[in-house]
Enzyme design. Structure first.
Site, PDB file in Angstrom:
ATOM      1  N   PHE A   1      -2.388  23.167 -10.389  1.00 43.02           N
ATOM      2  CA  PHE A   1      -2.291  22.101  -9.568  1.00 43.02           C
ATOM      3  C   PHE A   1      -0.763  21.539 -10.025  1.00 43.02           C
ATOM      4  O   PHE A   1      -0.543  21.451 -11.134  1.00 43.02           O
ATOM      5  CB  PHE A   1      -3.084  20.963 -10.188  1.00 43.02           C
ATOM      6  CG  PHE A   1      -2.987  19.636  -9.419  1.00 43.02           C
ATOM      7  CD1 PHE A   1      -3.631  19.270  -8.200  1.00 43.02           C
ATOM      8  CD2 PHE A   1      -2.197  18.587 -10.212  1.00 43.02           C
ATOM      9  CE1 PHE A   1      -3.672  17.871  -7.776  1.00 43.02           C
ATOM     10  CE2 PHE A   1      -2.322  17.326  -9.646  1.00 43.02           C
ATOM     11  CZ  PHE A   1      -3.149  16.937  -8.617  1.00 43.02           C
ATOM     12  N   ALA A   2       0.159  21.714  -8.913  1.00 43.76           N
ATOM     13  CA  ALA A   2       1.752  21.401  -9.367  1.00 43.76           C
ATOM     14  C   ALA A   2       2.061  20.111  -8.783  1.00 43.76           C
ATOM     15  O   ALA A   2       2.584  20.066  -7.521  1.00 43.76           O
ATOM     16  CB  ALA A   2       2.358  22.796  -8.583  1.00 43.76           C
TER      17      ALA A   2
ATOM     18  N   SER B   1       3.762  17.481 -11.171  1.00 42.17           N
ATOM     19  CA  SER B   1       4.871  16.666 -11.921  1.00 42.17           C
ATOM     20  C   SER B   1       6.187  17.430 -11.908  1.00 42.17           C
ATOM     21  O   SER B   1       6.381  18.671 -11.635  1.00 42.17           O
ATOM     22  CB  SER B   1       4.480  17.077 -13.405  1.00 42.17           C
ATOM     23  OG  SER B   1       3.213  16.063 -13.598  1.00 42.17           O
TER      24      SER B   1
ATOM     25  N   GLU C   1      -2.436  14.266 -16.729  1.00 42.37           N
ATOM     26  CA  GLU C   1      -3.190  13.685 -15.410  1.00 42.37           C
ATOM     27  C   GLU C   1      -3.502  12.344 -15.403  1.00 42.37           C
ATOM     28  O   GLU C   1      -4.241  11.529 -15.215  1.00 42.37           O
ATOM     29  CB  GLU C   1      -4.866  14.322 -15.330  1.00 42.37           C
ATOM     30  CG  GLU C   1      -4.833  15.710 -15.146  1.00 42.37           C
ATOM     31  CD  GLU C   1      -6.224  16.219 -15.165  1.00 42.37           C
ATOM     32  OE1 GLU C   1      -7.187  15.682 -14.517  1.00 42.37           O
ATOM     33  OE2 GLU C   1      -6.442  17.428 -15.605  1.00 42.37           O
TER      34      GLU C   1
HETATM   35  N1  COS Z   1      -6.984   7.589  -4.182  1.00 40.14           N
HETATM   36  C1  COS Z   1      -6.568   7.776  -2.697  1.00 40.14           C
HETATM   37  N2  COS Z   1      -5.496   7.128  -2.429  1.00 40.14           N
HETATM   38  C2  COS Z   1      -4.617   6.458  -3.160  1.00 40.14           C
HETATM   39  C3  COS Z   1      -5.103   6.128  -4.644  1.00 40.14           C
HETATM   40  C4  COS Z   1      -6.378   6.794  -5.149  1.00 40.14           C
HETATM   41  N3  COS Z   1      -6.565   6.821  -6.299  1.00 40.14           N
HETATM   42  N4  COS Z   1      -4.112   5.476  -5.298  1.00 40.14           N
HETATM   43  C5  COS Z   1      -3.393   5.037  -4.519  1.00 40.14           C
HETATM   44  N5  COS Z   1      -3.570   5.644  -3.072  1.00 40.14           N
HETATM   45  C6  COS Z   1      -2.920   5.460  -1.919  1.00 40.14           C
HETATM   46  C7  COS Z   1      -2.477   4.327  -1.704  1.00 40.14           C
HETATM   47  O1  COS Z   1      -3.587   3.553  -0.961  1.00 40.14           O
HETATM   48  C8  COS Z   1      -1.238   3.924  -0.976  1.00 40.14           C
HETATM   49  O2  COS Z   1      -1.707   4.496   0.437  1.00 40.14           O
HETATM   50  P1  COS Z   1      -1.579   2.875   1.565  1.00 40.14           P
HETATM   51  O3  COS Z   1      -0.156   2.741   1.552  1.00 40.14           O
HETATM   52  O4  COS Z   1      -2.090   3.875   2.746  1.00 40.14           O
HETATM   53  O5  COS Z   1      -2.637   2.177   1.055  1.00 40.14           O
HETATM   54  C9  COS Z   1      -0.687   5.126  -1.415  1.00 40.14           C
HETATM   55  O6  COS Z   1      -1.493   6.212  -2.080  1.00 40.14           O
HETATM   56  C10 COS Z   1       0.439   4.834  -2.493  1.00 40.14           C
HETATM   57  O7  COS Z   1      -0.196   4.013  -3.602  1.00 40.14           O
HETATM   58  P2  COS Z   1       0.718   3.289  -4.442  1.00 40.14           P
HETATM   59  O8  COS Z   1       1.506   2.243  -3.600  1.00 40.14           O
HETATM   60  O9  COS Z   1      -0.348   2.600  -5.430  1.00 40.14           O
HETATM   61  O10 COS Z   1       1.651   4.184  -5.226  1.00 40.14           O
HETATM   62  P3  COS Z   1       2.443   4.184  -6.539  1.00 40.14           P
HETATM   63  O11 COS Z   1       3.560   5.092  -6.250  1.00 40.14           O
HETATM   64  O12 COS Z   1       2.852   2.826  -6.798  1.00 40.14           O
HETATM   65  O13 COS Z   1       1.236   4.857  -7.554  1.00 40.14           O
HETATM   66  C11 COS Z   1       0.475   5.240  -9.665  1.00 40.14           C
HETATM   67  C12 COS Z   1       1.433   4.670  -8.641  1.00 40.14           C
HETATM   68  C13 COS Z   1       0.943   4.941 -10.968  1.00 40.14           C
HETATM   69  C14 COS Z   1      -0.789   4.856  -9.208  1.00 40.14           C
HETATM   70  C15 COS Z   1       0.730   6.882  -9.116  1.00 40.14           C
HETATM   71  O14 COS Z   1       2.064   7.252  -9.504  1.00 40.14           O
HETATM   72  C16 COS Z   1      -0.191   7.805 -10.380  1.00 40.14           C
HETATM   73  O15 COS Z   1      -1.328   7.622 -10.345  1.00 40.14           O
HETATM   74  N6  COS Z   1       0.892   8.104 -11.476  1.00 40.14           N
HETATM   75  C17 COS Z   1       0.155   9.095 -12.351  1.00 40.14           C
HETATM   76  C18 COS Z   1       0.387  10.570 -11.734  1.00 40.14           C
HETATM   77  C19 COS Z   1      -0.173  11.373 -12.547  1.00 40.14           C
HETATM   78  O16 COS Z   1      -1.161  11.670 -12.951  1.00 40.14           O
HETATM   79  N7  COS Z   1       0.774  12.536 -12.979  1.00 40.14           N
HETATM   80  C20 COS Z   1       0.459  13.482 -14.060  1.00 40.14           C
HETATM   81  C21 COS Z   1       0.459  14.819 -13.271  1.00 40.14           C
HETATM   82  S1  COS Z   1      -0.958  15.602 -12.929  1.00 40.14           S
HETATM   83  S2  COS Z   1      -1.178  16.674 -14.767  1.00 40.14           S
END
Ligand code: COS
Length: 401
Positions: A134-135, A137, A371
Site C-alpha cells: 500500500f503506497a 506516504s 497507518e
Molecule cells: N473514509 C472515507 N472518506 C473519508 C474518510 C474516511 N475515513 N475520512 C475523510 N474522508 C473523506 C471526507 O469525507 C472528505 O470528502 P468530502 O469532502 O467529500 O466529504 C475527504 O475525504 C477529505 O477529508 P478531510 O477534509 O477530513 O481530509 P484531511 O486532509 O483533513 O484529512 C486526516 C485529515 C488526518 C483524517 C487524514 O489526512 C489522515 O487520516 N491522515 C493519516 C494518514 C495515514 O494514516 N498515513 C499513514 C500512511 S499508511 S502506513
C-alpha cells in the site's frame, strides 16, 4: 496459554471462535520452523516470503480477500482479520506483518476495484503467490496524506506515475503496489492505481532499516505507465479509497498491538511465578501484582475497543472512522505501556537481546506511528466528536456564554 475469555464475547460468532483456536494450533506447529531457522534474522526478505507462502498454504490469507475471488468469507470481515492478527502477533510479529500487508496491500482493490482488477490480483494474494503493498506516504505527506505530490496523468497507454513514495511496507519485496497519486489539486484530486513491480520506470530507490526489522522501502516512479484498467475506482476517489481502506485495517493494527500486549502479560505472569526475590516469589509482592493488574486491565480495555469497532463495521455496516481510531490509539499506546511494565518486571533480563519482552519492546513502537500516528487518531476522534455535537446539541437550553 493466553487468556481466551474474550472469545465468549457477543461481538464474535462461532466461526470466529473456531478460527482463533485453529490458527493458534497452526502457529505453534508451523511458525518456529520459519522464524527460528538458522539465519532467519539475517534473511528478512526470505523469511517474509516463506511466511507469505506458509500463510497462503494454510488458507489464512483467504481472509484477506472477498469470497468471490478466493476468499474465506463473502466480504472482508474485520473480526476475522483482527483475530488472525492478534493471534499471529502473539506468536511472531513478522507472521502478523506478512499477513497484514496482504490485506492492506490489496484492500483498496477488494473494496473499490473493478471485477477485472479483482480477478487479476486477489486470487494470487489469497494463495500467497503475489505479495501486496500500500503506497500512500511520502517524505512530506505522512500524517497529512492529502499533501502528496506524486502525480498521475492520463496518457495514450494508460496512467503515467511520476514521483516518490517512502516508508512503504513490503517496499522492495512486493509484486504489486496500490499507489495513490495526484491527478488534480486537493484531496478530491487524488486517484489510485495498481502498479506491478516489473513496470518500466518503477524502481526501489532504497531499503530502509528499522529498529524491529520488517521490509520497508523508498519507491521511485519515473514516468511509470500502468494500463487504463489498473485504475482503482474513479479518478478523484483515491483519498476516500485510502481512508476507508485504513478504516478497515486500523482496527487490526490495534489487534496486532493487543497480541503483543497479551504476550507481554503472559511472559510477565510466568516470570512473576518463577522469580524469587526478598525471600518470596515476585508474584506474591504487591508491587508486582499492581503492575500485572494494570497490564490485564489495559489488555481487556483494548480488546473491547477493537472488537467493538470490528463488530460495528461487520454487523452494523457503518463507517467506523471514530471507532477504528479509538481502537488503534488506545491499543497501540497501552500495549507500549504494558510491554514496558513487562520489561521492568524482568529486570536486567528484560533488556537482553533475544529475550521475548525485549523484542516486543522494539516491535510495538512502529505500530503507534504507521497507518495513522496516535496524534492523527486524536485529530480524527475529536473531529467526529465535534461533528456529532454540532448535529445533536443534546442540551438545547445551553446558549453561548
Ligand atoms: N473514509 C472515507 N472518506 C473519508 C474518510 C474516511 N475515513 N475520512 C475523510 N474522508 C473523506 C471526507 O469525507 C472528505 O470528502 P468530502 O469532502 O467529500 O466529504 C475527504 O475525504 C477529505 O477529508 P478531510 O477534509 O477530513 O481530509 P484531511 O486532509 O483533513 O484529512 C486526516 C485529515 C488526518 C483524517 C487524514 O489526512 C489522515 O487520516 N491522515 C493519516 C494518514 C495515514 O494514516 N498515513 C499513514 C500512511 S499508511 S502506513
Amino acid at each position: 496459554m493466553s487468556d481466551k475469555s474474550f472469545l465468549d464475547w457477543p461481538f464474535l460468532e462461532d466461526h470466529h471462535r473456531d478460527l482463533a483456536v485453529r490458527l493458534d494450533h497452526w502457529a505453534i506447529e508451523n511458525l518456529p520452523a520459519i522464524i527460528d531457522r538458522p539465519g532467519a534474522r539475517d534473511d528478512l526478505d526470505g523469511t517474509c516470503r516463506a511466511l507469505v507462502k506458509a500463510l497462503g498454504q494454510g488458507g489464512w490469507l483467504r481472509y484477506c480477500v472477498p469470497g468471490a475471488y478466493g476468499g474465506a468469507l463473502e466480504t472482508l470481515d474485520v473480526r476475522a482479520l483482527a483475530i488472525i492478527r492478534e493471534t499471529l502477533a502473539r506468536h511472531a510479529s513478522l507472521a502478523d506483518f506478512s499477513f497484514a500487508m496482504q490485506g492492506l496491500g490489496s484492500g483498496a482493490i477488494s473494496t473499490f476495484g473493478s471485477d477485472a482488477l479483482k480477478a487479476k490480483y486477489l486470487p494470487a494474494v489469497a494463495a500467497g503467490h503475489k505479495i501486496a503493498a500500500f503506497a500512500l506516504s511520502e517524505v512530506d505527506a505522512g500524517s497529512d496524506a492529502a499533501a502528496m505530490t506524486t502525480r498521475l496523468e492520463a496518457c495514450s497507454d494508460g496512467w503515467k506515475v511520476t514521483g516518490e513514495k517512502t516508508w512503504i511496507s513490503n517496499g522492495g519485496l512486493a509484486d504489486f503496489y496500490c499507489v495513490f497519486a495526484r491527478t488534480e489539486e486537493g484531496s478530491k484530486g487524488v486517484s489510485a492505481v495498481v502498479m506491478d513491480a516489473d513496470t518500466d520506470g518503477f524502481e526501489v530507490r532504497e531499503r530502509i532499516d528499522v529498529m524491529a526489522p520488517h521490509p520497508l522501502g523508498r519507491l521511485g516512479f519515473n514516468n511509470a505507465v500502468v494500463p487504463h484498467d489498473n485504475l482503482i475506482g474513479l479518478p478523484g476517489q483515491g483519498f476516500k479509497i485510502a481512508l476507508s481502506t485504513l478504516d478497515i485495517f486500523r482496527t487490526t493494527v490495534g489487534a496486532a498491538a493487543l497480541g503483543f500486549a497479551r504476550r507481554a502479560l503472559d511472559e510477565a505472569a510466568n516470570r512473576a511465578l518463577s522469580r524469587k526475590m526478598f525471600g518470596a516469589m515476585l508474584a506474591d509482592q504487591p508491587i508486582a501484582q499492581a503492575q500485572l493488574a494494570e497490564m490485564a486491565l489495559d489488555v481487556d480495555a483494548s480488546a473491547l475497543l477493537i472488537y467493538r469497532s470490528a463488530w460495528t463495521k461487520d454487523v452494523k455496516k457503518q463507517r467506523v472512522t471514530r471507532e477504528a481510531a479509538m481502537a488503534k490509539l488506545f491499543a497501540t499506546d497501552q500495549a507500549q505501556v504494558t510491554i514496558d511494565k513487562a520489561v521492568q518486571l524482568f529486570g536486567g533480563l528484560g533488556v537482553q537481546v533475544g529475550v521475548k519482552v525485549e523484542e516486543l519492546y522494539r516491535e510495538i513502537r512502529a505500530l503507534r506511528i504507521y497507518e495513522g500516528a496516535s496524534d492523527v487518531q486524536k485529530i480524527v476522534i475529536a473531529r467526529e466528536v465535534l461533528k456529532e455535537a454540532a448535529i445533536s446539541r443534546p442540551y438545547p437550553d445551553l446558549g453561548t456564554v
